[in-house]
Design an enzyme around this catalytic site. Structure first.
Site, short mmCIF file in Angstrom:
data_model
loop_
_atom_site.label_atom_id
_atom_site.label_comp_id
_atom_site.label_asym_id
_atom_site.label_seq_id
_atom_site.Cartn_x
_atom_site.Cartn_y
_atom_site.Cartn_z
N CYS A 103 28.31 75.04 -18.09
CA CYS A 103 29.05 76.08 -18.80
C CYS A 103 29.00 77.44 -18.13
O CYS A 103 29.27 78.45 -18.75
CB CYS A 103 28.50 76.21 -20.20
SG CYS A 103 26.83 76.90 -20.14
N TYR A 128 13.47 69.95 -2.73
CA TYR A 128 13.86 70.96 -3.72
C TYR A 128 15.20 70.60 -4.40
O TYR A 128 15.97 71.48 -4.77
CB TYR A 128 13.92 72.36 -3.08
CG TYR A 128 12.66 72.70 -2.32
CD1 TYR A 128 11.47 72.98 -2.99
CD2 TYR A 128 12.63 72.70 -0.93
CE1 TYR A 128 10.30 73.25 -2.30
CE2 TYR A 128 11.47 72.97 -0.22
CZ TYR A 128 10.31 73.25 -0.92
OH TYR A 128 9.16 73.52 -0.24
N1 LLP Z 1 3.22 76.00 1.90
C1 LLP Z 1 3.39 76.96 0.97
C2 LLP Z 1 2.25 77.78 0.56
C3 LLP Z 1 4.66 77.15 0.39
O1 LLP Z 1 4.82 78.11 -0.52
C4 LLP Z 1 5.75 76.32 0.79
C5 LLP Z 1 7.07 76.50 0.19
C6 LLP Z 1 5.51 75.33 1.76
C7 LLP Z 1 4.23 75.20 2.30
C8 LLP Z 1 6.58 74.38 2.21
O2 LLP Z 1 7.71 75.00 2.76
P1 LLP Z 1 8.85 74.11 3.44
O3 LLP Z 1 8.25 73.41 4.63
O4 LLP Z 1 9.31 73.10 2.43
O5 LLP Z 1 9.94 75.06 3.80
N2 LLP Z 1 13.16 76.01 -2.96
C9 LLP Z 1 13.41 76.63 -1.66
C10 LLP Z 1 12.21 76.59 -0.77
C11 LLP Z 1 11.02 77.29 -1.38
C12 LLP Z 1 9.75 77.04 -0.64
C13 LLP Z 1 8.56 77.54 -1.40
N3 LLP Z 1 7.32 77.35 -0.71
C14 LLP Z 1 14.62 75.93 -1.00
O6 LLP Z 1 15.15 75.00 -1.61
O7 LLP Z 1 15.05 76.35 0.08
#
Ligand code: LLP
Length: 404
Positions: free
Chosen positions: A330, A358
């Protein structure tokens, strides 16, 4: 092993399990993990899968089987990881802004904790002294990541103990004899440039001498994967070579383990979301394709302006037209504006790629709609790993009171 599921496989899954449905290819998770362990072959490098990207128990169990460790961002993720079979010694809890009782609970479960505030560090010291070795999460004041919402190490970020507060941190550590085994930073997500990690290393190397018990340096996650075909991505081999060279060149760092916490890199490309087309709506500005989904299922396009490749798997050879793909929520829930796609008809299946990280994890029941089912494919065999919500799920925890 197959890196990419075929349209026929996806159509069969949609027919069997319905839509919308998240589908993960376990073979792809395995190849991504293998790429990491090959690139970082050194004994001293440890990979902690950032569970927040995708916490389905079957996925966690599979990643445990591959040999990874796991990084958690809440006590419930810790409990999920333990339930999926991770030994406490392979579980890391990188906390952020949490109540001290959660840290205590994690420590009692035998999990290693990175503490991200002076307040909690002080409480730990006062209550437990040197009983539990811990890590500290520092804020290195580095701007990194794909956009501000997913940038976590800059000088206005809430994450970690600002590195300029080292004197206060040391006072707490010394006065309670806290044993610090790990220094942690995580500067953001969607990092394409290996040098960002080198910048972080430089900040940490300066302060190593303050921590005589140090065993490891944890550089967080954030390795960028390609959402668009021509997207720059992180070069894992270059990253590994640069990081290992930096550690070898620094006397005080040579004996330390190096930890990483990738989420997206391990699971993003393994996953897609299959949706079906409810209806088409011609307007002066554009032709809308309304699918049976919305930002309640995949929030990344609306929340981060993220691009996800879309394919019409039931009419891949159709004549290409331009469409705006929107959901049934909506409020505005545009997945793609003016996107060229093979002719879209009502009932066609549209697939959003690179949605393993995510995706389901950030899904909600907004508009009282059900969250999708999840299916995993291993060696060609598809299995349901989470049922689609049913009406009972929406009311399960509600307490109906009569306010007349
Ligand atoms: N370690 C810590 C402390 C974190 O806060 C994060 C992600 C990771 C590792 C892993 O990051 P990655 O490798 O997945 O980029 N929802 C957002 C991403 C937010 C990430 C938060 N922290 C998206 O969909 O782009």
């Amino acid at each position: 092993m197959s890196e990419q599921l075929t349209n026929e496989q996806l159509i069969q899954i949609a027919n069997e399990f319905g839509t919308p449905v998240y589908v993960y290819n376990a073979d792809k998770i395995e190849t991504q993990y293998q790429r990491l362990s090959n690139a970082f072959g050194a004994e001293r490098v440890k990979i902690f899968y950032a569970a927040k990207a995708l916490t389905n128990l079957s996925v966690l169990r599979f990643i445990h089987h591959l040999g990874a460790n796991v990084d958690c961002s809440s006590i419930n993720e810790v409990k999920l990881a333990l339930r999926a079979g991770f030994e406490p010694s392979r579980v890391l809890y990188t906390s952020n802004g949490i109540h001290f009782t959660e840290i205590e609970e994690a420590l009692k479960l035998g999990v290693f904790v990175n503490i991200d505030s002076l307040s909690n560090l002080k409480k730990l010291g006062e209550k437990y002294g040197n009983q539990y070795p811990v890590g500290v999460r520092l804020r290195p004041n580095i701007m990194a990541g794909g956009n501000l919402k997913i940038s976590t190490g800059h000088d206005r970020s809430k994450f970690g103990i600002p590195v300029e507060q080292l004197p206060q941190l040391m006072d707490i550590v010394k006065s309670s004899n806290i044993v610090i085994h790990n220094l942690h930073i995580h500067t953001g997500s969607d990092i394409k440039d290996a040098d960002v990690f080198i910048k972080g290393i430089d900040v940490l190397f300066d302060i190593i001498p303050h921590f005589p018990d140090l065993k490891s340096i944890d550089l967080g996650g954030g390795f960028k994967v390609g959402y668009k075909e021509d997207d720059p991505v992180i070069n894992i081999e270059e990253l590994s070579q640069k990081v290992l060279a930096a550690f070898d060149a620094h006397e005080a760092a040579r004996h330390l383990e190096i930890w990483f916490e990738p989420g997206k890199f391990i699971v993003s490309e393994s996953g897609c979301l299959i949706t079906s087309v409810n209806l088409l709506k011609e307007t002066a500005a554009t032709t809308f394709v309304n699918i049976n989904s919305g930002f309640n299922h995949l929030i990344r396009p609306m929340f981060y302006d993220a691009y996800h490749r879309i394919e019409n798997i039931t009419n891949p050879e159709g004549a290409v037209n331009t469409y705006s793909v929107v959901g049934n929520i909506c409020e505005t829930d545009t997945f793609a504006w003016d996107r060229p796609l093979p002719e879209v008809r009502e009932g066609d299946l549209l697939v959003f790629y690179n949605a393993g990280a995510y995706g389901y994890e950030m899904a909600s029941t907004f508009n009282s709609r059900f969250r999708p089912a999840e299916v995993i494919v291993r060696n060609g065999k598809a299995q349901l790993i989470r049922k689609r919500d049913v009406f009972e799920d929406l009311i399960r925890n509600q307490v109906e009171v009569d306010l007349k």
